[in-house]
Design a protein around this motif. Structure first.
Motif, PDB file in Angstrom:
ATOM      1  N   ALA A  22     -56.363  23.367  89.632  1.00  0.00           N
ATOM      2  CA  ALA A  22     -55.600  24.037  90.348  1.00  0.00           C
ATOM      3  C   ALA A  22     -54.554  23.278  91.427  1.00  0.00           C
ATOM      4  O   ALA A  22     -53.482  23.772  91.789  1.00  0.00           O
ATOM      5  N   SER A  23     -55.161  22.240  92.046  1.00  0.00           N
ATOM      6  CA  SER A  23     -54.502  21.464  93.002  1.00  0.00           C
ATOM      7  C   SER A  23     -53.286  20.721  92.288  1.00  0.00           C
ATOM      8  O   SER A  23     -52.150  20.970  92.893  1.00  0.00           O
ATOM      9  N   LEU A  26     -50.572  23.558  91.369  1.00  0.00           N
ATOM     10  CA  LEU A  26     -49.827  24.091  92.533  1.00  0.00           C
ATOM     11  C   LEU A  26     -48.946  23.071  93.291  1.00  0.00           C
ATOM     12  O   LEU A  26     -47.999  23.300  93.643  1.00  0.00           O
ATOM     13  N   TRP A  87     -54.687  23.680  99.554  1.00  0.00           N
ATOM     14  CA  TRP A  87     -54.177  24.923  99.179  1.00  0.00           C
ATOM     15  C   TRP A  87     -53.554  25.715 100.350  1.00  0.00           C
ATOM     16  O   TRP A  87     -52.378  26.320  99.959  1.00  0.00           O
ATOM     17  N   LEU A  90     -49.955  24.437 100.696  1.00  0.00           N
ATOM     18  CA  LEU A  90     -48.911  24.697  99.541  1.00  0.00           C
ATOM     19  C   LEU A  90     -48.554  26.038  99.579  1.00  0.00           C
ATOM     20  O   LEU A  90     -47.592  26.485  99.232  1.00  0.00           O
ATOM     21  N   ILE A  91     -49.431  27.171  99.875  1.00  0.00           N
ATOM     22  CA  ILE A  91     -49.221  28.320  99.791  1.00  0.00           C
ATOM     23  C   ILE A  91     -48.398  29.008 100.971  1.00  0.00           C
ATOM     24  O   ILE A  91     -47.304  29.650 100.738  1.00  0.00           O
ATOM     25  N   LEU A  94     -44.940  27.765  99.658  1.00  0.00           N
ATOM     26  CA  LEU A  94     -44.437  28.661  98.528  1.00  0.00           C
ATOM     27  C   LEU A  94     -43.857  29.868  99.344  1.00  0.00           C
ATOM     28  O   LEU A  94     -42.792  30.366  98.757  1.00  0.00           O
TER      29      LEU A  94
END
Length: 100
Positions: A22-23, A26, A87, A90-91, A94
């Motif tokens: 997932a990392s 992403l 995460w 990164l979110i 995004l």
């Protein structure tokens, strides 16, 4: 007396193969988006642009570090380059990229 949260290791779920994948996904998504659309961050005002670049680059570095399976032995570095923080960063990146 118990140790503070940053003196202990990140949670066990963050050291699993799906978390690493997932990392990596992403971080790859954010890096491709930033390469294909650099005007999203370049169009921001100067102050927020530098903060957003700091957040994005830290998130990318931590995401790729965690994604390929490199986990630092020192607990504080493991938190700074681990899945939970990467995460979140990164979110945030995004969301900022999608809003501009």
């Amino acid at each position: 007396m118990s140790r503070p949260w940053y003196a202990s290791r990140p949670p066990a779920w963050s050291r699993t193969r799906p978390a690493h994948l997932a990392s990596l996904i992403l971080a790859s998504l954010v890096s491709v988006w930033m390469l294909l659309g650099p005007d999203a961050i370049a169009s921001m005002a100067t102050g927020p642009r530098y903060v957003m670049l700091l957040i994005a680059l830290w998130g990318l570095g931590a995401g790729f570090t965690h994604g390929v399976g490199l986990v630092p032995h020192h607990p504080r570095r493991a938190w700074l380059l681990g899945a939970p923080l990467s995460w979140c960063l990164l979110i945030i990146t995004l969301i900022a990229l999608s809003m501009s």
